[in-house]
Design a protein around this motif. Structure first.
Motif, PDB file in Angstrom:
ATOM      1  N   GLN A  19      -2.081  38.158   4.571  1.00  0.00           N
ATOM      2  CA  GLN A  19      -2.328  36.766   4.978  1.00  0.00           C
ATOM      3  C   GLN A  19      -1.663  35.760   4.035  1.00  0.00           C
ATOM      4  O   GLN A  19      -1.380  34.637   4.436  1.00  0.00           O
ATOM      5  CB  GLN A  19      -3.826  36.483   5.066  1.00  0.00           C
ATOM      6  CG  GLN A  19      -4.510  37.208   6.209  1.00  0.00           C
ATOM      7  CD  GLN A  19      -4.078  36.744   7.583  1.00  0.00           C
ATOM      8  OE1 GLN A  19      -3.384  35.748   7.758  1.00  0.00           O
ATOM      9  NE2 GLN A  19      -4.487  37.485   8.608  1.00  0.00           N
ATOM     10  N   THR A  20      -1.392  36.164   2.786  1.00  0.00           N
ATOM     11  CA  THR A  20      -0.771  35.241   1.831  1.00  0.00           C
ATOM     12  C   THR A  20       0.745  35.210   1.942  1.00  0.00           C
ATOM     13  O   THR A  20       1.389  34.390   1.293  1.00  0.00           O
ATOM     14  CB  THR A  20      -1.140  35.599   0.372  1.00  0.00           C
ATOM     15  OG1 THR A  20      -0.556  36.862   0.036  1.00  0.00           O
ATOM     16  CG2 THR A  20      -2.640  35.616   0.165  1.00  0.00           C
ATOM     17  N   ARG A  21       1.331  36.090   2.729  1.00  0.00           N
ATOM     18  CA  ARG A  21       2.785  36.158   2.893  1.00  0.00           C
ATOM     19  C   ARG A  21       3.183  35.468   4.190  1.00  0.00           C
ATOM     20  O   ARG A  21       2.430  35.451   5.153  1.00  0.00           O
ATOM     21  CB  ARG A  21       3.276  37.621   2.947  1.00  0.00           C
ATOM     22  CG  ARG A  21       2.833  38.503   1.796  1.00  0.00           C
ATOM     23  CD  ARG A  21       3.459  38.095   0.492  1.00  0.00           C
ATOM     24  NE  ARG A  21       2.442  37.498  -0.355  1.00  0.00           N
ATOM     25  CZ  ARG A  21       2.656  37.019  -1.568  1.00  0.00           C
ATOM     26  NH1 ARG A  21       3.846  37.005  -2.096  1.00  0.00           N
ATOM     27  NH2 ARG A  21       1.671  36.505  -2.262  1.00  0.00           N
ATOM     28  N   ARG A  22       4.403  34.947   4.216  1.00  0.00           N
ATOM     29  CA  ARG A  22       4.892  34.261   5.425  1.00  0.00           C
ATOM     30  C   ARG A  22       6.072  34.981   6.065  1.00  0.00           C
ATOM     31  O   ARG A  22       6.400  34.724   7.224  1.00  0.00           O
ATOM     32  CB  ARG A  22       5.280  32.826   5.080  1.00  0.00           C
ATOM     33  CG  ARG A  22       4.048  32.023   4.623  1.00  0.00           C
ATOM     34  CD  ARG A  22       4.320  30.566   4.448  1.00  0.00           C
ATOM     35  NE  ARG A  22       4.649  29.991   5.750  1.00  0.00           N
ATOM     36  CZ  ARG A  22       5.521  29.000   5.902  1.00  0.00           C
ATOM     37  NH1 ARG A  22       6.130  28.472   4.871  1.00  0.00           N
ATOM     38  NH2 ARG A  22       5.777  28.524   7.092  1.00  0.00           N
ATOM     39  N   THR A  23       6.747  35.853   5.312  1.00  0.00           N
ATOM     40  CA  THR A  23       7.898  36.579   5.864  1.00  0.00           C
ATOM     41  C   THR A  23       7.755  38.069   5.586  1.00  0.00           C
ATOM     42  O   THR A  23       7.061  38.492   4.663  1.00  0.00           O
ATOM     43  CB  THR A  23       9.233  36.092   5.269  1.00  0.00           C
ATOM     44  OG1 THR A  23       9.232  36.326   3.861  1.00  0.00           O
ATOM     45  CG2 THR A  23       9.465  34.623   5.561  1.00  0.00           C
ATOM     46  N   PRO A  41      10.081  35.430   9.642  1.00  0.00           N
ATOM     47  CA  PRO A  41       8.731  34.900   9.548  1.00  0.00           C
ATOM     48  C   PRO A  41       7.831  35.700  10.496  1.00  0.00           C
ATOM     49  O   PRO A  41       8.287  36.152  11.555  1.00  0.00           O
ATOM     50  CB  PRO A  41       8.867  33.453  10.017  1.00  0.00           C
ATOM     51  CG  PRO A  41      10.318  33.135   9.815  1.00  0.00           C
ATOM     52  CD  PRO A  41      11.042  34.418  10.082  1.00  0.00           C
ATOM     53  N   ALA A  43       3.502  36.593  11.927  1.00  0.00           N
ATOM     54  CA  ALA A  43       2.072  36.296  12.010  1.00  0.00           C
ATOM     55  C   ALA A  43       1.367  37.594  12.362  1.00  0.00           C
ATOM     56  O   ALA A  43       1.984  38.541  12.880  1.00  0.00           O
ATOM     57  CB  ALA A  43       1.792  35.239  13.067  1.00  0.00           C
ATOM     58  N   ASP A  76       6.140  38.298  -4.218  1.00  0.00           N
ATOM     59  CA  ASP A  76       7.257  37.562  -4.794  1.00  0.00           C
ATOM     60  C   ASP A  76       7.479  37.994  -6.239  1.00  0.00           C
ATOM     61  O   ASP A  76       6.521  38.261  -6.972  1.00  0.00           O
ATOM     62  CB  ASP A  76       6.962  36.065  -4.736  1.00  0.00           C
ATOM     63  CG  ASP A  76       8.166  35.233  -5.090  1.00  0.00           C
ATOM     64  OD1 ASP A  76       8.326  34.933  -6.298  1.00  0.00           O
ATOM     65  OD2 ASP A  76       8.943  34.905  -4.190  1.00  0.00           O
ATOM     66  N   LEU A 113       1.790  32.858  15.763  1.00  0.00           N
ATOM     67  CA  LEU A 113       2.934  32.401  14.964  1.00  0.00           C
ATOM     68  C   LEU A 113       2.836  30.908  14.657  1.00  0.00           C
ATOM     69  O   LEU A 113       3.101  30.481  13.524  1.00  0.00           O
ATOM     70  CB  LEU A 113       4.245  32.707  15.689  1.00  0.00           C
ATOM     71  CG  LEU A 113       4.703  34.156  15.593  1.00  0.00           C
ATOM     72  CD1 LEU A 113       5.704  34.495  16.683  1.00  0.00           C
ATOM     73  CD2 LEU A 113       5.285  34.429  14.216  1.00  0.00           C
ATOM     74  N   ASP A 115       0.100  29.122  14.391  1.00  0.00           N
ATOM     75  CA  ASP A 115      -0.974  28.930  13.409  1.00  0.00           C
ATOM     76  C   ASP A 115      -0.504  29.246  11.993  1.00  0.00           C
ATOM     77  O   ASP A 115      -0.933  28.608  11.041  1.00  0.00           O
ATOM     78  CB  ASP A 115      -2.187  29.793  13.754  1.00  0.00           C
ATOM     79  CG  ASP A 115      -2.899  29.335  15.020  1.00  0.00           C
ATOM     80  OD1 ASP A 115      -2.651  28.200  15.493  1.00  0.00           O
ATOM     81  OD2 ASP A 115      -3.705  30.130  15.551  1.00  0.00           O
ATOM     82  N   LYS A 116       0.380  30.222  11.849  1.00  0.00           N
ATOM     83  CA  LYS A 116       0.848  30.626  10.516  1.00  0.00           C
ATOM     84  C   LYS A 116       2.101  29.866  10.084  1.00  0.00           C
ATOM     85  O   LYS A 116       2.244  29.512   8.918  1.00  0.00           O
ATOM     86  CB  LYS A 116       1.141  32.130  10.503  1.00  0.00           C
ATOM     87  CG  LYS A 116       1.650  32.633   9.173  1.00  0.00           C
ATOM     88  CD  LYS A 116       0.984  33.879   8.792  1.00  0.00           C
ATOM     89  CE  LYS A 116       1.424  34.314   7.424  1.00  0.00           C
ATOM     90  NZ  LYS A 116       0.356  34.938   6.720  1.00  0.00           N
ATOM     91  N   GLN A 117       3.015  29.607  11.022  1.00  0.00           N
ATOM     92  CA  GLN A 117       4.333  29.085  10.668  1.00  0.00           C
ATOM     93  C   GLN A 117       4.558  27.618  11.012  1.00  0.00           C
ATOM     94  O   GLN A 117       5.524  27.024  10.549  1.00  0.00           O
ATOM     95  CB  GLN A 117       5.425  29.947  11.324  1.00  0.00           C
ATOM     96  CG  GLN A 117       5.362  31.416  10.970  1.00  0.00           C
ATOM     97  CD  GLN A 117       5.639  31.700   9.506  1.00  0.00           C
ATOM     98  OE1 GLN A 117       6.188  30.883   8.771  1.00  0.00           O
ATOM     99  NE2 GLN A 117       5.265  32.886   9.050  1.00  0.00           N
TER     100      GLN A 117
END
Length: 178
Positions: A19-23, A41, A43, A76, A113, A115-117
């Motif tokens: 949940q803390t990652r976007r890609t 990217p 979700a 990261d 997607l 909601d997340k992006q």
């Protein structure tokens, strides 16, 4: 009972990490069976990953032609205490193209997607060359640090079980420390 409680804790921790990652990093196969690495990217929804990929992008074309792929989600570098043991999870996945015409299934993926992006997803989803894919895990591996690696068995993000890999690193015979 202790192992089941540990599996639940690891599953929650794994989902929190995702949940803390976007890609995610995505490895697909081209028409000759050669791997192609990229990123997208993503979700989470329906216990899988959703990605929106263009036909202009090689990985989008590859997934339309061959549903076999691999996903890597990794911590990261700037967040890691050691570059050799970044937190990461990788999955073998099966990709399913969700056509615009499928209605609720398409809308659910696009909403996850969005909601997340954010708003850009709605703009891209209106383009005819963008396709929604559902990436269903077939199993994987979760690595938290040295000596803390786990096999994920099952067809979901946390699997039906998460088991510690007990066969660790072994010193090379005759190797000297530098």
């Amino acid at each position: 009972m202790k192992n089941k409680a540990m599996e639940v804790r690891l599953a929650d921790e794994l989902l929190d990490f995702l949940q803390t990652r976007r890609t995610l990093h995505l490895s697909t196969l081209d028409q000759d069976g050669h791997p192609y690495a990229s990123y997208a990217p993503f979700a989470i929804g329906d216990d899988c990953f959703y990605v929106l990929l263009s036909d202009i992008a090689i990985h989008g074309v590859n997934l339309r032609n061959d549903p076999k792929a691999a996903v890597l989600v990794v911590q990261d570098e700037s967040e890691s205490q050691t570059i050799f043991a970044r937190v990461r999870v990788n999955y073998q996945v099966s990709a399913e193209h969700i056509p615009f015409e499928s209605g609720e299934a398409y809308d659910a993926g696009i909403q996850a997607l969005f909601d997340k992006q954010g708003e850009r997803i709605h703009n891209l989803s209106k383009m005819t060359d963008f396709n929604l894919f559902k990436l269903t895990p077939l199993g994987g591996r979760y690595v938290k640090d040295f000596g803390r690696a786990y096999t994920i068995a099952g067809h979901s993000l946390t699997g039906e079980s998460i088991e510690h890999l007990s066969d660790g690193h072994k010193p090379r015979a005759g190797a000297s420390a530098l």
